[in-house]
Design a protein around this motif. Structure first.
Motif, PDB file in Angstrom:
ATOM      1  N   HIS A 150       0.857  -1.196   0.000  1.00 56.21           N
ATOM      2  CA  HIS A 150       0.000   0.000   0.000  1.00 56.21           C
ATOM      3  C   HIS A 150       0.888   1.239   0.000  1.00 56.21           C
ATOM      4  N   PRO A 151       1.518   1.486  -1.148  1.00 52.62           N
ATOM      5  CA  PRO A 151       2.489   2.582  -1.245  1.00 52.62           C
ATOM      6  C   PRO A 151       1.888   3.947  -0.939  1.00 52.62           C
ATOM      7  N   GLU A 152       0.622   4.182  -1.337  1.00 54.77           N
ATOM      8  CA  GLU A 152       0.029   5.487  -1.075  1.00 54.77           C
ATOM      9  C   GLU A 152      -0.180   5.709   0.422  1.00 54.77           C
ATOM     10  N   VAL A 153      -0.634   4.681   1.120  1.00 60.55           N
ATOM     11  CA  VAL A 153      -0.822   4.797   2.570  1.00 60.55           C
ATOM     12  C   VAL A 153       0.514   5.060   3.256  1.00 60.55           C
ATOM     13  N   HIS A 154       1.527   4.322   2.842  1.00 58.18           N
ATOM     14  CA  HIS A 154       2.871   4.508   3.405  1.00 58.18           C
ATOM     15  C   HIS A 154       3.364   5.925   3.145  1.00 58.18           C
ATOM     16  N   ARG A 155       3.187   6.388   1.939  1.00 55.69           N
ATOM     17  CA  ARG A 155       3.662   7.722   1.555  1.00 55.69           C
ATOM     18  C   ARG A 155       2.891   8.817   2.290  1.00 55.69           C
ATOM     19  N   ASN A 156       1.627   8.576   2.610  1.00 60.20           N
ATOM     20  CA  ASN A 156       0.812   9.582   3.281  1.00 60.20           C
ATOM     21  C   ASN A 156       1.022   9.644   4.788  1.00 60.20           C
ATOM     22  N   ASN A 157       1.738   8.681   5.357  1.00 54.24           N
ATOM     23  CA  ASN A 157       1.868   8.635   6.816  1.00 54.24           C
ATOM     24  C   ASN A 157       3.305   8.575   7.323  1.00 54.24           C
ATOM     25  N   ALA A 158       4.148   7.762   6.698  1.00 50.51           N
ATOM     26  CA  ALA A 158       5.496   7.544   7.214  1.00 50.51           C
ATOM     27  C   ALA A 158       6.333   8.821   7.326  1.00 50.51           C
ATOM     28  N   PRO A 159       6.272   9.755   6.362  1.00 52.86           N
ATOM     29  CA  PRO A 159       7.104  10.958   6.494  1.00 52.86           C
ATOM     30  C   PRO A 159       6.783  11.783   7.739  1.00 52.86           C
ATOM     31  N   ARG A 160       5.526  11.800   8.143  1.00 51.05           N
ATOM     32  CA  ARG A 160       5.137  12.574   9.325  1.00 51.05           C
ATOM     33  C   ARG A 160       5.717  11.953  10.595  1.00 51.05           C
ATOM     34  N   LEU A 161       5.701  10.632  10.671  1.00 52.65           N
ATOM     35  CA  LEU A 161       6.307   9.950  11.813  1.00 52.65           C
ATOM     36  C   LEU A 161       7.808  10.204  11.845  1.00 52.65           C
ATOM     37  N   ALA A 162       8.467  10.117  10.684  1.00 58.21           N
ATOM     38  CA  ALA A 162       9.909  10.355  10.619  1.00 58.21           C
ATOM     39  C   ALA A 162      10.245  11.775  11.059  1.00 58.21           C
ATOM     40  N   ALA A 163       9.452  12.742  10.633  1.00 58.53           N
ATOM     41  CA  ALA A 163       9.707  14.136  11.003  1.00 58.53           C
ATOM     42  C   ALA A 163       9.578  14.326  12.511  1.00 58.53           C
ATOM     43  N   ALA A 164       8.587  13.692  13.119  1.00 51.82           N
ATOM     44  CA  ALA A 164       8.402  13.814  14.560  1.00 51.82           C
ATOM     45  C   ALA A 164       9.559  13.183  15.320  1.00 51.82           C
ATOM     46  N   LEU A 165      10.028  12.025  14.884  1.00 56.25           N
ATOM     47  CA  LEU A 165      11.145  11.358  15.559  1.00 56.25           C
ATOM     48  C   LEU A 165      12.422  12.198  15.461  1.00 56.25           C
ATOM     49  N   LYS A 166      12.656  12.800  14.311  1.00 57.97           N
ATOM     50  CA  LYS A 166      13.826  13.659  14.161  1.00 57.97           C
ATOM     51  C   LYS A 166      13.725  14.877  15.082  1.00 57.97           C
ATOM     52  N   GLU A 167      12.528  15.438  15.192  1.00 55.79           N
ATOM     53  CA  GLU A 167      12.341  16.591  16.065  1.00 55.79           C
ATOM     54  C   GLU A 167      12.526  16.212  17.531  1.00 55.79           C
ATOM     55  N   LEU A 168      12.111  15.009  17.901  1.00 51.82           N
ATOM     56  CA  LEU A 168      12.318  14.543  19.268  1.00 51.82           C
ATOM     57  C   LEU A 168      13.807  14.385  19.572  1.00 51.82           C
ATOM     58  N   GLU A 169      14.571  13.925  18.599  1.00 53.71           N
ATOM     59  CA  GLU A 169      16.015  13.816  18.796  1.00 53.71           C
ATOM     60  C   GLU A 169      16.633  15.184  19.079  1.00 53.71           C
ATOM     61  N   VAL A 170      16.196  16.195  18.351  1.00 55.81           N
ATOM     62  CA  VAL A 170      16.703  17.554  18.581  1.00 55.81           C
ATOM     63  C   VAL A 170      16.301  18.029  19.978  1.00 55.81           C
ATOM     64  N   LEU A 171      15.051  17.801  20.350  1.00 49.70           N
ATOM     65  CA  LEU A 171      14.566  18.208  21.665  1.00 49.70           C
ATOM     66  C   LEU A 171      15.364  17.561  22.782  1.00 49.70           C
ATOM     67  N   LEU A 172      15.606  16.261  22.674  1.00 47.94           N
ATOM     68  CA  LEU A 172      16.227  15.495  23.748  1.00 47.94           C
ATOM     69  C   LEU A 172      17.750  15.526  23.690  1.00 47.94           C
ATOM     70  N   GLY A 173      18.303  15.901  22.550  1.00 55.17           N
ATOM     71  CA  GLY A 173      19.752  15.982  22.423  1.00 55.17           C
ATOM     72  C   GLY A 173      20.442  14.643  22.389  1.00 55.17           C
ATOM     73  N   VAL A 174      19.712  13.589  22.061  1.00 54.24           N
ATOM     74  CA  VAL A 174      20.304  12.246  22.004  1.00 54.24           C
ATOM     75  C   VAL A 174      19.577  11.465  20.909  1.00 54.24           C
ATOM     76  N   PRO A 175      20.297  10.682  20.100  1.00 51.13           N
ATOM     77  CA  PRO A 175      19.641   9.933  19.030  1.00 51.13           C
ATOM     78  C   PRO A 175      18.766   8.818  19.580  1.00 51.13           C
ATOM     79  N   ALA A 176      17.732   8.491  18.847  1.00 50.97           N
ATOM     80  CA  ALA A 176      16.844   7.389  19.233  1.00 50.97           C
ATOM     81  C   ALA A 176      17.505   6.059  18.914  1.00 50.97           C
ATOM     82  N   GLU A 177      17.280   5.093  19.792  1.00 48.30           N
ATOM     83  CA  GLU A 177      17.731   3.724  19.548  1.00 48.30           C
ATOM     84  C   GLU A 177      16.524   2.896  19.123  1.00 48.30           C
ATOM     85  N   PRO A 178      16.653   2.101  18.062  1.00 49.52           N
ATOM     86  CA  PRO A 178      15.517   1.270  17.653  1.00 49.52           C
ATOM     87  C   PRO A 178      15.197   0.236  18.727  1.00 49.52           C
ATOM     88  N   GLY A 179      13.900   0.020  18.958  1.00 52.63           N
ATOM     89  CA  GLY A 179      13.482  -0.971  19.934  1.00 52.63           C
ATOM     90  C   GLY A 179      13.616  -2.383  19.397  1.00 52.63           C
TER      91      GLY A 179
END
Length: 209
Positions: A150-179
């Protein structure tokens, strides 16, 4: 579709970011949830947590409270303290989980509000805090839980999650570790890892739904 286990999660060790303690954990949760809310991923409605007694080595209860005030408001911390089990006055909060609703977009770009789209957990340990962001739905990966692309669903949602995770890294000053990986997927970078593909299809995971 929502899985009973996360399909991806990201972890932050916040020992150097904030001191331990309930008020500190709620302050961090407020800051992180503000980022997630900015990206329409989490509109906080409820705070959930377990009560632990260190000497007993396990949970002695679970509590939740509707968020009538901001997470970092004195009312919230006071309300949490008031819910401590009477039989265990030494009990400590563990895993403050912020839950609520978030928005995802279907293949046509139509937005839908979903319960528990993203969950945020902030834990207070003696040495410091840690935080975890988890996702449970198939909208974040390139295939749904039936294995259909479902490429359209992925394209419509995944970038927003990625942007939020990157912003959280800036806020916290430490990179996220994958669970840790689960049956339903694993995190890679700022998204959900693409599964093994056979004849254009991913694995069918619906037997565990």
């Amino acid at each position: 579709m929502r899985a009973p286990r996360e399909c991806a999660s990201w972890f932050w060790d916040l020992e150097d970011y904030a001191p331990p303690g309930l008020r500190s954990a709620l302050t961090v949760a407020a800051r992180m949830s503000a980022v997630l809310q900015k990206h329409d991923l989490l509109q906080p409605t409820t705070l959930e947590w377990f009560w632990l007694v260190p000497d007993m080595g396990g949970a002695v209860g679970k509590s939740s409270v509707g968020l009538l005030r901001p997470l970092d408001d004195e009312w919230t911390s006071r309300r949490v303290e008031e819910l401590r089990p009477v039989a265990f006055p030494e009990a400590e909060t563990s895993g403050l989980r912020v839950v609520g609703t978030g928005v995802w977009s279907d293949a046509d770009g139509v937005q839908h509000r979903e319960e528990r789209l993203v969950e945020l957990t902030v834990s207070s340990e003696p040495l410091g805090l840690s935080a975890d962001v988890s996702v449970f739905h198939d909208v974040w990966g390139p295939f749904d839980f039936r294995g259909l692309p479902h490429p359209e669903v992925h394209r419509n949602n995944a970038p927003r999650l990625a942007a939020a995770l990157k912003e959280l890294e800036v806020l916290l000053g430490v990179p996220a570790e994958p669970g840790e990986a689960t049956y339903f997927g694993t995190a890679v970078g700022y998204g959900v890892m693409e599964p093994d593909v056979v004849d254009g299809r991913g694995p069918d995971l619906t037997d565990q739904l």
